[in-house]
Design an enzyme around this catalytic site. Structure first.
Site, PDB file in Angstrom:
ATOM      1  N   ARG A 135       0.850  -1.208   0.000  1.00 59.59           N
ATOM      2  CA  ARG A 135       0.000   0.000   0.000  1.00 59.59           C
ATOM      3  C   ARG A 135       0.879   1.250   0.000  1.00 59.59           C
ATOM      4  O   ARG A 135       1.011   1.928  -1.010  1.00 59.59           O
ATOM      5  CB  ARG A 135      -0.952  -0.036   1.209  1.00 59.59           C
ATOM      6  N   ASP A 136       1.523   1.535   1.104  1.00 60.61           N
ATOM      7  CA  ASP A 136       2.292   2.778   1.207  1.00 60.61           C
ATOM      8  C   ASP A 136       3.446   2.777   0.216  1.00 60.61           C
ATOM      9  O   ASP A 136       3.828   3.823  -0.314  1.00 60.61           O
ATOM     10  CB  ASP A 136       2.821   2.925   2.639  1.00 60.61           C
ATOM     11  N   HIS A 184       6.097   4.968  12.376  1.00 57.98           N
ATOM     12  CA  HIS A 184       6.105   4.793  10.914  1.00 57.98           C
ATOM     13  C   HIS A 184       7.134   5.774  10.349  1.00 57.98           C
ATOM     14  O   HIS A 184       6.865   6.961  10.197  1.00 57.98           O
ATOM     15  CB  HIS A 184       4.685   5.101  10.415  1.00 57.98           C
ATOM     16  N   HIS A 232      10.083   7.218   7.682  1.00 57.42           N
ATOM     17  CA  HIS A 232      10.605   7.288   6.311  1.00 57.42           C
ATOM     18  C   HIS A 232      12.095   7.617   6.394  1.00 57.42           C
ATOM     19  O   HIS A 232      12.548   8.253   7.344  1.00 57.42           O
ATOM     20  CB  HIS A 232       9.856   8.361   5.512  1.00 57.42           C
ATOM     21  N   CYS A 283       5.246   9.214  -0.274  1.00 55.08           N
ATOM     22  CA  CYS A 283       3.867   9.690  -0.111  1.00 55.08           C
ATOM     23  C   CYS A 283       3.569  10.618  -1.272  1.00 55.08           C
ATOM     24  O   CYS A 283       4.317  11.562  -1.521  1.00 55.08           O
ATOM     25  CB  CYS A 283       3.688  10.413   1.217  1.00 55.08           C
ATOM     26  N   ASN A 319       9.265   4.441   2.820  1.00 58.13           N
ATOM     27  CA  ASN A 319       9.292   4.003   4.204  1.00 58.13           C
ATOM     28  C   ASN A 319      10.616   3.305   4.417  1.00 58.13           C
ATOM     29  O   ASN A 319      11.214   2.767   3.482  1.00 58.13           O
ATOM     30  CB  ASN A 319       8.184   2.985   4.455  1.00 58.13           C
TER      31      ASN A 319
HETATM   32  P1  HMG Z   1     -12.751  14.587  -2.568  1.00 61.82           P
HETATM   33  O1  HMG Z   1     -12.534  14.983  -3.998  1.00 61.82           O
HETATM   34  O2  HMG Z   1     -12.816  15.663  -1.542  1.00 61.82           O
HETATM   35  O3  HMG Z   1     -14.030  13.655  -2.408  1.00 61.82           O
HETATM   36  O4  HMG Z   1     -11.626  13.550  -2.199  1.00 61.82           O
HETATM   37  P2  HMG Z   1     -15.541  13.860  -2.673  1.00 61.82           P
HETATM   38  O5  HMG Z   1     -16.264  13.238  -1.530  1.00 61.82           O
HETATM   39  O6  HMG Z   1     -15.842  15.311  -3.041  1.00 61.82           O
HETATM   40  O7  HMG Z   1     -15.784  12.982  -3.983  1.00 61.82           O
HETATM   41  C1  HMG Z   1     -15.173  13.299  -5.218  1.00 61.82           C
HETATM   42  C2  HMG Z   1     -15.215  12.065  -6.118  1.00 61.82           C
HETATM   43  O8  HMG Z   1     -14.421  11.024  -5.542  1.00 61.82           O
HETATM   44  C3  HMG Z   1     -16.615  11.483  -6.293  1.00 61.82           C
HETATM   45  O9  HMG Z   1     -16.643  10.860  -7.587  1.00 61.82           O
HETATM   46  C4  HMG Z   1     -16.652  10.384  -5.247  1.00 61.82           C
HETATM   47  O10 HMG Z   1     -17.556   9.350  -5.549  1.00 61.82           O
HETATM   48  C5  HMG Z   1     -15.229   9.853  -5.313  1.00 61.82           C
HETATM   49  P3  HMG Z   1     -17.175  11.636  -8.877  1.00 61.82           P
HETATM   50  O11 HMG Z   1     -18.566  12.061  -8.521  1.00 61.82           O
HETATM   51  O12 HMG Z   1     -16.234  12.790  -9.094  1.00 61.82           O
HETATM   52  O13 HMG Z   1     -17.064  10.588  -9.948  1.00 61.82           O
HETATM   53  N1  HMG Z   1     -14.812   9.236  -4.054  1.00 61.82           N
HETATM   54  C6  HMG Z   1     -14.204   8.042  -3.995  1.00 61.82           C
HETATM   55  N2  HMG Z   1     -13.835   7.172  -4.949  1.00 61.82           N
HETATM   56  C7  HMG Z   1     -13.213   6.033  -4.523  1.00 61.82           C
HETATM   57  N3  HMG Z   1     -12.975   5.762  -3.235  1.00 61.82           N
HETATM   58  C8  HMG Z   1     -13.334   6.613  -2.261  1.00 61.82           C
HETATM   59  C9  HMG Z   1     -13.967   7.812  -2.631  1.00 61.82           C
HETATM   60  N4  HMG Z   1     -14.442   8.872  -1.935  1.00 61.82           N
HETATM   61  C10 HMG Z   1     -14.944   9.727  -2.811  1.00 61.82           C
HETATM   62  N5  HMG Z   1     -13.079   6.319  -0.981  1.00 61.82           N
HETATM   63  C11 HMG Z   1     -10.806  11.679  -0.939  1.00 61.82           C
HETATM   64  C12 HMG Z   1     -11.593  12.974  -0.912  1.00 61.82           C
HETATM   65  C13 HMG Z   1     -10.507  11.318   0.488  1.00 61.82           C
HETATM   66  C14 HMG Z   1     -11.637  10.604  -1.602  1.00 61.82           C
HETATM   67  C15 HMG Z   1      -9.501  11.896  -1.737  1.00 61.82           C
HETATM   68  O14 HMG Z   1      -8.862  13.012  -1.225  1.00 61.82           O
HETATM   69  C16 HMG Z   1      -8.587  10.720  -1.660  1.00 61.82           C
HETATM   70  O15 HMG Z   1      -8.900   9.645  -2.140  1.00 61.82           O
HETATM   71  N6  HMG Z   1      -7.406  10.899  -1.055  1.00 61.82           N
HETATM   72  C17 HMG Z   1      -6.509   9.763  -0.869  1.00 61.82           C
HETATM   73  C18 HMG Z   1      -5.166  10.236  -0.561  1.00 61.82           C
HETATM   74  C19 HMG Z   1      -4.255   9.078  -0.286  1.00 61.82           C
HETATM   75  O16 HMG Z   1      -4.567   7.915  -0.490  1.00 61.82           O
HETATM   76  N7  HMG Z   1      -3.061   9.428   0.182  1.00 61.82           N
HETATM   77  C20 HMG Z   1      -2.080   8.472   0.508  1.00 61.82           C
HETATM   78  C21 HMG Z   1      -2.355   7.751   1.779  1.00 61.82           C
HETATM   79  S1  HMG Z   1      -1.900   8.633   3.257  1.00 61.82           S
HETATM   80  C22 HMG Z   1      -0.262   8.249   3.483  1.00 61.82           C
HETATM   81  O17 HMG Z   1       0.339   7.680   2.630  1.00 61.82           O
HETATM   82  C23 HMG Z   1       0.390   8.530   4.781  1.00 61.82           C
HETATM   83  C24 HMG Z   1       0.557   7.277   5.618  1.00 61.82           C
HETATM   84  O18 HMG Z   1       1.206   6.249   4.899  1.00 61.82           O
HETATM   85  C25 HMG Z   1       1.375   7.584   6.852  1.00 61.82           C
HETATM   86  C26 HMG Z   1       2.594   8.437   6.561  1.00 61.82           C
HETATM   87  O19 HMG Z   1       3.513   8.003   5.865  1.00 61.82           O
HETATM   88  O20 HMG Z   1       2.594   9.566   7.086  1.00 61.82           O
HETATM   89  C27 HMG Z   1      -0.790   6.738   6.052  1.00 61.82           C
HETATM   90 MG    MG Z   2       4.391   6.293   4.873  1.00 62.77          MG
END
Ligand code: HMG
Ligand code: MG
Length: 296
Positions: free
Chosen positions: A13-14, A205, A207, A238, A247
């Protein structure tokens, strides 16, 4: 008997979410199978986030559907909101991870909402989790520094960690998303968090952007942390944290832990083989050191 340290393998995933090479479902499945064969008991298998935001995690439902039932292996998936949670439930997930940050600037770039607004989403996720008996882990990103707003206050991390504990996360993973922590800043952050959250509920966690991850993990060990996230071959980073390297490499963490007398349940030769396999999938060589030093 050696003390046990649990590794949460986040490579599928990450790791993969930030690699420019997109893997097929079959490749993602094979990677997870090999990680399970190393002895991993927690492997983050994917994310139910918007494929427009993170295309690498599209088709996570197909990944879960293609995996065999591994006895005793948890396969958590990341969910940002109720929509992701519904998809995770439909795909048969038994554990999910929610994520927020200790910096509003980062959280907005990552998920389009402030930290406070993310709590509203989590309430909806927990409603579903409770109905379906699903365990929820919580991530806090940018616990030492933010790529947009700089230094992050330890008190803010502690406040967010207390909130995630209060809403029901069984474990809280503290993410140094851009790898700017050093042992001193990591300990300062942990000291503040430990005033709010018992140590057995925390994971670290790290990096390795500046090569400090192993030192920071050792600092965490000294503070009593016994759960660490790591990524095979040090894959990833990220997508919303410019400059964040992967990571910390799982095999580097396990090497250090083995040498310090801890037990992880992981087989080093298989970790090395898997790191080379994972790296080859994304067209790189392993990003850590140990996969090169112990290559047969
Ligand atoms: P948004 O644009 O604000 O969402 O995104 P929305 O509610 O306005 O919806 C917009 C569109 O997205 C709609 O579709 C929804 O249906 C769809 P449209 O009408 O345009 O066709 N939608 C979705 N589709 C699939 N799955 C969903 C979903 N929700 C809404 N769950 C949202 C908000 C949270 C969805 C977006 O910002 C997003 O997906 N962000 C993900 C970011 C991400 O994955 N980042 C990486 C992970 S975090 C990380 O890596 C850090 C970590 O590892 C720890 C560290 O290292 O620090 C955890
Ligand atoms: Mg990470």
């Amino acid at each position: 008997m050696s003390e046990f340290v649990r590794i949460v393998e986040v490579g599928p995933r990450d790791g993969l979410q930030n690699e420019s090479k997109m893997l097929t479902v079959a490749q993602r499945v094979e990677l997870i199978k090999r990680l399970a064969d190393c002895g991993h008991k927690t492997i983050e298998a994917g994310a139910f986030v918007s494929p427009k935001w993170v295309p690498q995690m599209a088709d996570t439902a197909s990944v879960l559907a293609s995996l065999p039932k591994f006895a005793g292996v948890n396969l958590p998936v990341l969910v940002p909101n109720a929509r992701g949670m519904e998809d995770a439930i439909a795909a048969g997930a038994k554990e999910v991870a929610i994520f927020t940050a200790a910096s509003d600037e980062f959280n907005i770039k990552n998920t389009n909402v402030t930290i406070a607004e993310s709590y509203k989403r989590f309430a909806e996720v927990f409603d579903l989790a409770n109905q379906h008996g699903i365990k929820v882990r919580g991530y806090i990103s940018t616990v030492v520094g933010c790529p947009y707003s700089g230094d992050v206050k330890a008190a803010k991390v502690a406040e967010v960690a207390a909130k995630l504990l209060q809403i029901g996360c069984y474990e809280i993973s503290l993410g140094d998303t851009i790898g700017v922590g050093t042992p001193k800043s990591t300990k300062k952050m942990l000291k503040a968090v430990l005033e709010e959250v018992p140590v057995e509920k925390l994971a670290l966690h790290c990096h390795d952007t500046y090569g400090q991850a192993i030192a920071n993990i050792y600092a965490g060990l000294e503070m009593g942390i016994r759960v660490f996230d790591a990524s095979t071959a040090g894959l990833g980073g990220c997508p919303y944290a410019k400059g964040a390297s992967g990571n910390v490499a799982t095999e580097d963490v396990v090497y250090m832990l083995n040498c310090e007398g801890f037990e992880t349940g992981l087989a080093m030769p298989k970790l090395i083989e898997t790191a080379h396999y994972a790296a080859s999938l994304v067209g790189k060589s392993p990003q850590g050191k140990v996969a090169h030093a112990l290559k047969v």
